[in-house]
Motif scaffolding. Structure first.
Motif, PDB file in Angstrom:
ATOM      1  N   ARG A  48       0.959  -1.319   0.036  1.00 51.98           N
ATOM      2  CA  ARG A  48      -0.097  -0.106  -0.210  1.00 51.98           C
ATOM      3  C   ARG A  48       0.802   1.283  -0.037  1.00 51.98           C
ATOM      4  NH1 ARG A  48      -4.338   1.327  -2.209  1.00 51.98           N
ATOM      5  NH2 ARG A  48      -5.290  -0.647  -1.307  1.00 51.98           N
ATOM      6  N   GLU A  49       2.131   1.072   0.219  1.00 54.13           N
ATOM      7  CA  GLU A  49       3.228   2.318   0.328  1.00 54.13           C
ATOM      8  C   GLU A  49       2.819   3.368   1.641  1.00 54.13           C
ATOM      9  OE1 GLU A  49       4.217   4.031  -3.420  1.00 54.13           O
ATOM     10  OE2 GLU A  49       3.512   2.276  -4.497  1.00 54.13           O
ATOM     11  N   TRP A  50       2.281   2.512   2.658  1.00 56.32           N
ATOM     12  CA  TRP A  50       1.992   3.354   3.855  1.00 56.32           C
ATOM     13  C   TRP A  50       3.398   3.408   4.508  1.00 56.32           C
ATOM     14  CZ3 TRP A  50      -3.608   1.544   4.966  1.00 56.32           C
ATOM     15  CH2 TRP A  50      -4.404   2.117   4.262  1.00 56.32           C
ATOM     16  N   VAL A  51       3.902   2.359   4.535  1.00 56.86           N
ATOM     17  CA  VAL A  51       5.242   2.274   5.297  1.00 56.86           C
ATOM     18  C   VAL A  51       6.363   1.844   4.470  1.00 56.86           C
ATOM     19  CG1 VAL A  51       3.972   1.647   7.683  1.00 56.86           C
ATOM     20  CG2 VAL A  51       4.879  -0.245   6.099  1.00 56.86           C
ATOM     21  N   ARG A  52       7.516   2.001   4.968  1.00 56.55           N
ATOM     22  CA  ARG A  52       8.685   1.710   4.326  1.00 56.55           C
ATOM     23  C   ARG A  52       9.817   1.190   5.204  1.00 56.55           C
ATOM     24  NH1 ARG A  52      11.781   6.553   1.185  1.00 56.55           N
ATOM     25  NH2 ARG A  52      13.627   4.828   1.419  1.00 56.55           N
ATOM     26  N   VAL A  53      10.889   0.655   4.776  1.00 58.72           N
ATOM     27  CA  VAL A  53      12.182   0.395   5.392  1.00 58.72           C
ATOM     28  C   VAL A  53      12.910   1.589   5.397  1.00 58.72           C
ATOM     29  CG1 VAL A  53      14.286  -0.897   5.636  1.00 58.72           C
ATOM     30  CG2 VAL A  53      12.135  -2.379   5.153  1.00 58.72           C
ATOM     31  N   VAL A  54      13.216   2.387   6.590  1.00 59.40           N
ATOM     32  CA  VAL A  54      13.923   3.573   6.696  1.00 59.40           C
ATOM     33  C   VAL A  54      15.283   3.259   7.237  1.00 59.40           C
ATOM     34  CG1 VAL A  54      11.736   4.911   6.929  1.00 59.40           C
ATOM     35  CG2 VAL A  54      13.204   4.140   8.997  1.00 59.40           C
ATOM     36  N   GLY A  55      15.709   2.105   7.552  1.00 56.72           N
ATOM     37  CA  GLY A  55      17.053   1.950   8.107  1.00 56.72           C
ATOM     38  C   GLY A  55      17.109   0.599   8.690  1.00 56.72           C
ATOM     39  N   HIS A  56      18.262   0.111   9.333  1.00 56.26           N
ATOM     40  CA  HIS A  56      18.187  -1.081   9.959  1.00 56.26           C
ATOM     41  C   HIS A  56      19.021  -0.737  11.469  1.00 56.26           C
ATOM     42  CE1 HIS A  56      17.961  -2.474   5.969  1.00 56.26           C
ATOM     43  NE2 HIS A  56      17.480  -3.389   6.635  1.00 56.26           N
ATOM     44  N   ARG A  57      18.569  -1.394  12.518  1.00 58.36           N
ATOM     45  CA  ARG A  57      19.004  -1.162  13.850  1.00 58.36           C
ATOM     46  C   ARG A  57      20.129  -1.811  14.116  1.00 58.36           C
ATOM     47  NH1 ARG A  57      16.068  -2.823  19.391  1.00 58.36           N
ATOM     48  NH2 ARG A  57      17.309  -1.563  20.782  1.00 58.36           N
ATOM     49  N   GLU A  58      21.240  -1.174  14.655  1.00 55.09           N
ATOM     50  CA  GLU A  58      22.612  -1.680  14.850  1.00 55.09           C
ATOM     51  C   GLU A  58      22.965  -2.584  15.970  1.00 55.09           C
ATOM     52  OE1 GLU A  58      25.232  -1.430  12.747  1.00 55.09           O
ATOM     53  OE2 GLU A  58      23.620   0.094  11.383  1.00 55.09           O
ATOM     54  N   VAL A  59      22.299  -3.732  15.791  1.00 57.21           N
ATOM     55  CA  VAL A  59      22.230  -4.838  16.799  1.00 57.21           C
ATOM     56  C   VAL A  59      22.379  -6.090  15.858  1.00 57.21           C
ATOM     57  CG1 VAL A  59      20.644  -3.754  18.624  1.00 57.21           C
ATOM     58  CG2 VAL A  59      19.497  -5.203  16.633  1.00 57.21           C
ATOM     59  N   PRO A  60      22.634  -7.237  16.682  1.00 56.09           N
ATOM     60  CA  PRO A  60      23.045  -8.536  15.654  1.00 56.09           C
ATOM     61  C   PRO A  60      21.662  -8.647  14.836  1.00 56.09           C
ATOM     62  CG  PRO A  60      23.929  -8.800  18.089  1.00 56.09           C
ATOM     63  CD  PRO A  60      23.154  -7.415  17.925  1.00 56.09           C
ATOM     64  N   GLY A  61      22.036  -8.968  13.578  1.00 54.41           N
ATOM     65  CA  GLY A  61      20.927  -9.171  12.917  1.00 54.41           C
ATOM     66  C   GLY A  61      20.324  -8.161  12.100  1.00 54.41           C
ATOM     67  N   LYS A  62      20.518  -7.061  12.377  1.00 57.52           N
ATOM     68  CA  LYS A  62      20.320  -5.773  11.804  1.00 57.52           C
ATOM     69  C   LYS A  62      19.084  -5.658  11.178  1.00 57.52           C
ATOM     70  CE  LYS A  62      24.997  -4.000  10.619  1.00 57.52           C
ATOM     71  NZ  LYS A  62      26.083  -3.691   9.596  1.00 57.52           N
ATOM     72  N   PRO A  63      17.714  -5.955  12.402  1.00 56.93           N
ATOM     73  CA  PRO A  63      16.490  -5.848  11.907  1.00 56.93           C
ATOM     74  C   PRO A  63      16.138  -4.502  11.241  1.00 56.93           C
ATOM     75  CG  PRO A  63      16.740  -5.511  14.145  1.00 56.93           C
ATOM     76  CD  PRO A  63      18.132  -6.013  13.698  1.00 56.93           C
TER      77      PRO A  63
END
Length: 239
Positions: free
Chosen positions: A130-145
């Motif tokens: 729907r393009e209401w959300v998007r990936v804006v980055g990755h968290r700097e923890v193991p696995g980088k969610p």
């Protein structure tokens, strides 16, 4: 060129465009030697908005720019032009969207921690498609969610200029009111929603759909999401 001619050109362009147009795009309609200043275009847009007050259409500024649209209160009648039934959204999807909106940027694990249940892949797929959300980055923890945030299309579809226009959680309207506003923009689009409880929570509010969170829990969740660093990611994504 007279101000009235300039206003007529801008009005016609907004009617002809399928997408909102911003001040810069409207300025490019004119040759350099006749191009009005950005402030002059904004003044003409304000005049146009006043010209259309009290009518069936309104000039609205949303995240991507300006557009003419049917007034939301007329949606019960206008939506009948579409033969397709407007999409309905499950409570689980609206819970997930509300958490992303109010706690962005947030990981999928962060959403699941607050909701207390797993977030289905179909919900995330729907929100992304729907393009209401998007990936804006990755968290700097193991696995980088992945970190999720809202988009300009979210602002457009929910009639918002910026995220600062979002109401406090205590003032969020019932889900069926939000649904009526969306029908104007999506009545002709098909959307595969989550099976089961879609459309069964017309009386719920987004606030009521969210699990109760204490002040301590909210503070802990915010700390875990590293807000100072991640808010910059969202701001960049929305510009």
């Amino acid at each position: 060129m007279s101000p009235e001619q300039l206003k007529n050109i801008i009005e016609a362009a907004l009617f002809a465009s399928r997408q909102p147009l911003n001040v810069n795009q409207l300025g490019k309609l004119f040759a350099e030697d006749e191009r009005p200043e950005p402030q002059a275009i904004k003044t003409l847009l304000q005049e146009l908005a006043r010209d259309w007050e009290g009518r069936g259409l309104e000039l609205k500024q949303v995240g991507s720019g300006y557009r003419f649209q049917v007034r939301a209160e007329l949606s019960p009648w206008i939506s009948r032009l579409s033969e397709e039934r407007p999409p309905r959204y499950s409570r689980a999807l609206l819970e997930t969207l509300a958490l992303i909106v109010y706690r962005q940027p947030i990981t999928r694990a962060g959403i699941e921690e607050v909701r207390g249940v797993a977030v289905s892949s179909s919900i995330m797929k729907t929100l992304l498609e729907r393009e209401w959300v998007r990936v804006v980055g990755h968290r700097e923890v193991p696995g980088k969610p992945a970190l999720y945030g809202t988009t300009r299309k979210f602002l457009d579809d929910f009639n918002l200029k910026t995220l600062s226009e979002l109401p406090p959680l205590a003032e969020i309207r019932p889900v069926d009111h939000v649904q009526k506003e969306l029908e104007l923009r999506m009545a002709e689009e098909s959307l595969e929603t989550e099976d089961g409880d879609a459309g069964e929570n017309d009386g719920d509010t987004l606030e009521g759909a969210l699990p109760a969170v204490t002040a301590d829990e909210a503070g802990a969740a915010a700390a875990n999401e590293e807000p100072d660093k991640e808010q910059g990611i969202v701001a960049e994504a929305l510009h």
